[in-house]
Design an enzyme around this catalytic site. Structure first.
Site, PDB file in Angstrom:
ATOM      1  N   ASP A 254      -2.273  14.249  15.473  1.00  0.00           N
ATOM      2  CA  ASP A 254      -1.337  14.989  16.312  1.00  0.00           C
ATOM      3  C   ASP A 254      -2.023  16.209  16.876  1.00  0.00           C
ATOM      4  O   ASP A 254      -2.675  16.957  16.160  1.00  0.00           O
ATOM      5  CB  ASP A 254      -0.103  15.373  15.503  1.00  0.00           C
ATOM      6  CG  ASP A 254       0.871  14.214  15.459  1.00  0.00           C
ATOM      7  OD1 ASP A 254       1.040  13.553  16.507  1.00  0.00           O
ATOM      8  OD2 ASP A 254       1.434  13.961  14.379  1.00  0.00           O
TER       9      ASP A 254
ATOM     10  N   GLU B 120       1.303   5.478   0.687  1.00  0.00           N
ATOM     11  CA  GLU B 120       0.757   6.661   1.363  1.00  0.00           C
ATOM     12  C   GLU B 120       1.241   7.936   0.680  1.00  0.00           C
ATOM     13  O   GLU B 120       2.414   8.065   0.357  1.00  0.00           O
ATOM     14  CB  GLU B 120       1.197   6.642   2.836  1.00  0.00           C
ATOM     15  CG  GLU B 120       0.695   7.824   3.629  1.00  0.00           C
ATOM     16  CD  GLU B 120       0.946   7.674   5.128  1.00  0.00           C
ATOM     17  OE1 GLU B 120       0.707   6.578   5.687  1.00  0.00           O
ATOM     18  OE2 GLU B 120       1.385   8.655   5.734  1.00  0.00           O
TER      19      GLU B 120
ATOM     20  N   PHE C 278      12.003  14.251  11.226  1.00  0.00           N
ATOM     21  CA  PHE C 278      10.802  13.416  11.476  1.00  0.00           C
ATOM     22  C   PHE C 278      11.073  12.450  12.624  1.00  0.00           C
ATOM     23  O   PHE C 278      10.238  12.247  13.500  1.00  0.00           O
ATOM     24  CB  PHE C 278      10.459  12.560  10.255  1.00  0.00           C
ATOM     25  CG  PHE C 278       9.814  13.286   9.108  1.00  0.00           C
ATOM     26  CD1 PHE C 278       9.245  14.543   9.260  1.00  0.00           C
ATOM     27  CD2 PHE C 278       9.754  12.677   7.846  1.00  0.00           C
ATOM     28  CE1 PHE C 278       8.642  15.186   8.182  1.00  0.00           C
ATOM     29  CE2 PHE C 278       9.159  13.306   6.766  1.00  0.00           C
ATOM     30  CZ  PHE C 278       8.604  14.559   6.938  1.00  0.00           C
TER      31      PHE C 278
ATOM     32  N   HIS D 232       3.704  -1.216   3.789  1.00  0.00           N
ATOM     33  CA  HIS D 232       3.113   0.100   3.538  1.00  0.00           C
ATOM     34  C   HIS D 232       4.261   1.069   3.286  1.00  0.00           C
ATOM     35  O   HIS D 232       5.239   1.077   4.032  1.00  0.00           O
ATOM     36  CB  HIS D 232       2.311   0.536   4.778  1.00  0.00           C
ATOM     37  CG  HIS D 232       1.608   1.852   4.646  1.00  0.00           C
ATOM     38  ND1 HIS D 232       0.420   1.999   3.947  1.00  0.00           N
ATOM     39  CD2 HIS D 232       1.910   3.090   5.121  1.00  0.00           C
ATOM     40  CE1 HIS D 232       0.027   3.276   4.010  1.00  0.00           C
ATOM     41  NE2 HIS D 232       0.913   3.955   4.711  1.00  0.00           N
TER      42      HIS D 232
ATOM     43  N   ALA E 146      -4.371  19.088  10.127  1.00  0.00           N
ATOM     44  CA  ALA E 146      -5.029  19.592  11.327  1.00  0.00           C
ATOM     45  C   ALA E 146      -5.886  20.818  11.050  1.00  0.00           C
ATOM     46  O   ALA E 146      -6.555  21.311  11.940  1.00  0.00           O
ATOM     47  CB  ALA E 146      -3.993  19.898  12.394  1.00  0.00           C
TER      48      ALA E 146
ATOM     49  N   SER F 158       0.870  -1.178   0.000  1.00  0.00           N
ATOM     50  CA  SER F 158       0.000   0.000   0.000  1.00  0.00           C
ATOM     51  C   SER F 158       0.903   1.224   0.000  1.00  0.00           C
ATOM     52  O   SER F 158       2.043   1.157   0.461  1.00  0.00           O
ATOM     53  CB  SER F 158      -0.939  -0.009   1.214  1.00  0.00           C
ATOM     54  OG  SER F 158      -0.220  -0.204   2.412  1.00  0.00           O
TER      55      SER F 158
HETATM   56  P1  FAD Z   1      -3.777   6.578  19.760  1.00  0.00           P
HETATM   57  O1  FAD Z   1      -3.796   5.157  19.375  1.00  0.00           O
HETATM   58  O2  FAD Z   1      -5.000   7.172  20.330  1.00  0.00           O
HETATM   59  O3  FAD Z   1      -2.551   6.774  20.763  1.00  0.00           O
HETATM   60  C1  FAD Z   1      -2.109   8.077  21.120  1.00  0.00           C
HETATM   61  C2  FAD Z   1      -1.399   8.024  22.467  1.00  0.00           C
HETATM   62  O4  FAD Z   1      -2.350   7.865  23.504  1.00  0.00           O
HETATM   63  C3  FAD Z   1      -0.434   6.869  22.633  1.00  0.00           C
HETATM   64  O5  FAD Z   1       0.617   7.312  23.458  1.00  0.00           O
HETATM   65  C4  FAD Z   1      -1.257   5.802  23.327  1.00  0.00           C
HETATM   66  O6  FAD Z   1      -0.453   4.929  24.105  1.00  0.00           O
HETATM   67  C5  FAD Z   1      -2.166   6.642  24.202  1.00  0.00           C
HETATM   68  N1  FAD Z   1      -3.511   6.059  24.339  1.00  0.00           N
HETATM   69  C6  FAD Z   1      -4.230   5.419  23.385  1.00  0.00           C
HETATM   70  N2  FAD Z   1      -5.434   5.039  23.837  1.00  0.00           N
HETATM   71  C7  FAD Z   1      -5.482   5.477  25.121  1.00  0.00           C
HETATM   72  C8  FAD Z   1      -6.471   5.416  26.130  1.00  0.00           C
HETATM   73  N3  FAD Z   1      -7.672   4.821  25.885  1.00  0.00           N
HETATM   74  N4  FAD Z   1      -6.192   5.990  27.333  1.00  0.00           N
HETATM   75  C9  FAD Z   1      -5.001   6.585  27.558  1.00  0.00           C
HETATM   76  N5  FAD Z   1      -4.019   6.680  26.633  1.00  0.00           N
HETATM   77  C10 FAD Z   1      -4.262   6.147  25.446  1.00  0.00           C
HETATM   78  N6  FAD Z   1      -1.408  12.217  11.985  1.00  0.00           N
HETATM   79  C11 FAD Z   1      -2.216  13.112  11.367  1.00  0.00           C
HETATM   80  O7  FAD Z   1      -2.515  14.169  11.937  1.00  0.00           O
HETATM   81  N7  FAD Z   1      -2.714  12.843  10.102  1.00  0.00           N
HETATM   82  C12 FAD Z   1      -2.438  11.690   9.438  1.00  0.00           C
HETATM   83  O8  FAD Z   1      -2.903  11.482   8.309  1.00  0.00           O
HETATM   84  C13 FAD Z   1      -1.601  10.708  10.082  1.00  0.00           C
HETATM   85  N8  FAD Z   1      -1.312   9.517   9.485  1.00  0.00           N
HETATM   86  C14 FAD Z   1      -0.568   8.581  10.173  1.00  0.00           C
HETATM   87  C15 FAD Z   1      -0.359   7.301   9.585  1.00  0.00           C
HETATM   88  C16 FAD Z   1       0.377   6.341  10.248  1.00  0.00           C
HETATM   89  C17 FAD Z   1       0.537   4.962   9.612  1.00  0.00           C
HETATM   90  C18 FAD Z   1       0.965   6.630  11.515  1.00  0.00           C
HETATM   91  C19 FAD Z   1       1.828   5.609  12.223  1.00  0.00           C
HETATM   92  C20 FAD Z   1       0.757   7.882  12.095  1.00  0.00           C
HETATM   93  C21 FAD Z   1      -0.016   8.869  11.456  1.00  0.00           C
HETATM   94  N9  FAD Z   1      -0.275  10.109  12.034  1.00  0.00           N
HETATM   95  C22 FAD Z   1      -1.084  11.023  11.381  1.00  0.00           C
HETATM   96  C23 FAD Z   1       0.303  10.478  13.345  1.00  0.00           C
HETATM   97  C24 FAD Z   1      -0.648  10.174  14.510  1.00  0.00           C
HETATM   98  O9  FAD Z   1      -1.826  10.935  14.381  1.00  0.00           O
HETATM   99  C25 FAD Z   1       0.076  10.547  15.795  1.00  0.00           C
HETATM  100  O10 FAD Z   1       1.122   9.644  16.048  1.00  0.00           O
HETATM  101  C26 FAD Z   1      -0.823  10.699  17.010  1.00  0.00           C
HETATM  102  O11 FAD Z   1      -0.070  11.355  18.010  1.00  0.00           O
HETATM  103  C27 FAD Z   1      -1.313   9.381  17.592  1.00  0.00           C
HETATM  104  O12 FAD Z   1      -2.270   8.805  16.797  1.00  0.00           O
HETATM  105  P2  FAD Z   1      -2.783   7.307  17.101  1.00  0.00           P
HETATM  106  O13 FAD Z   1      -3.866   7.035  16.154  1.00  0.00           O
HETATM  107  O14 FAD Z   1      -1.643   6.360  17.147  1.00  0.00           O
HETATM  108  O15 FAD Z   1      -3.377   7.536  18.549  1.00  0.00           O
END
Ligand code: FAD
Length: 286
Positions: free
Chosen positions: A110, A18, A213, A263, A52, A16
């Site tokens: 983020d 990105e 990064f 990916h 964002a 895939s």
């Molecule tokens: P989560 O899974 O919610 O985790 C975030 C943090 O909170 C982690 O430290 C986790 O341990 C903690 N956490 C999770 N669930 C809980 C809970 N229930 N209670 C307490 N703590 C918790 N960012 C963008 O803005 N746009 C994008 O398009 C984008 N694409 C991405 C694609 C990939 C493949 C990756 C790996 C990252 C991408 N990101 C993107 C970055 C991502 O948004 C950031 O890393 C963000 O800070 C965390 O997102 P997450 O979905 O992993 O969050």
């Protein structure tokens, strides 16, 4: 030999790609040349990142729409919880589903600097999407631990929550330390995560940008990688070749370790990703 074992594995590799939404006409041309170059490799889906603010978001939607209308690719928008209510997210998800989108990369996103502590996490977005329609959902995973996580085990439990909420696979943050990915994959399996942990491969052409990064995302840059790019600051051609070589070495090891899904963080460029896919046996029309 390595080549032989690779050719035995070939044929069932899924890739895939990105992309990110372009902000200038030149970058738009670059993006579309890259999409056209990579399209014949028949990726499982191509994803487009989500910003964002609303300007960037509109660009994501228009790239997704154009991929859907003008190519044979499955377009997978990234979606985040930042700055959107559950109602708005549901509306957007419904709109996507009604316009034929079946694949979504679901993220917390983020947080802008100075944001209060988050109350919603990516697992909440997965549940919300599941409540709207039967999407194919990818989530993020962090072999070297997410920067906000209190520790690796907590981060792993949070990943499991996303899978249990209905995500179909996890895509990892980029990494260069293959061992850390392999250990992480083992820990996921031990924690009962059965979904695929798809390695996110970042082909490096601009090492300085990669270092930035990596510093922001808690990704380690091994000393061997520094040595590979040493002295190439003004030599983009050699950097490309070195970057391709680094990534090809990585995917060979991963492939020998049984990885079948990859990916690619293309950064909207096709050359290195195309070469790496070729090495994996991913060919046009297959
Ligand atoms: P989560 O899974 O919610 O985790 C975030 C943090 O909170 C982690 O430290 C986790 O341990 C903690 N956490 C999770 N669930 C809980 C809970 N229930 N209670 C307490 N703590 C918790 N960012 C963008 O803005 N746009 C994008 O398009 C984008 N694409 C991405 C694609 C990939 C493949 C990756 C790996 C990252 C991408 N990101 C993107 C970055 C991502 O948004 C950031 O890393 C963000 O800070 C965390 O997102 P997450 O979905 O992993 O969050």
């Amino acid at each position: 030999s390595l080549n032989q074992s690779l050719s035995e594995l070939n044929g069932d590799i899924n890739v895939s790609f990105e992309f990110f939404p372009p902000s200038t006409p030149e970058m738009e041309t670059l993006l579309w040349n890259s999409i056209r170059r990579l399209e014949p490799l028949n990726p499982k889906f191509v994803s487009v990142t989500y910003g964002a603010n609303s300007g960037v978001r509109d660009r994501t939607h228009s790239v997704i729409e154009r991929i859907q209308n003008e190519t044979n690719l499955l377009a997978a928008p990234h979606l985040t919880l930042v700055d959107a209510s559950d109602e708005e997210l549901k509306e957007l998800a419904k709109h996507y589903w009604n316009s034929g989108i079946r694949d979504i990369v679901a993220l917390r996103g983020d947080l802008p600097d100075g944001s209060p502590k988050p109350t919603r996490f990516a697992n909440d977005l997965v549940s919300l999407l599941r409540s709207v329609a039967d999407f194919d959902i990818s989530v993020a995973a962090y072999p070297e631990v997410h920067p906000d996580a209190s520790n690796a085990q907590a981060d792993l439990i949070h990943l499991k929550k996303k899978i249990d909420a209905g995500a179909n696979r996890a895509i990892t943050q980029f990494f260069f330390d293959v061992e850390s990915y392999l250990r992480f994959r083992d820990r996921c399996a031990a924690a009962g995560i059965e979904a695929e942990i798809v390695p996110g491969i970042l082909p490096v052409t601009n090492f300085n940008q990669t270092k930035r990064f990596a510093a922001m995302t808690n990704v380690s840059i091994p000393s061997w990688l520094h040595r590979q790019f040493e002295g190439l600051e003004d030599d983009p051609t050699t950097r490309q070749m070195v970057g391709a070589n680094v990534a090809i070495d990585m995917v060979k090891v991963l492939s020998r370790e049984g990885v079948k899904d990859f990916h690619f963080y293309t950064l909207n460029r096709a050359e290195l990703t195309y070469a790496i896919c070729h090495t994996l046996g991913v060919r046009p029309g297959k």
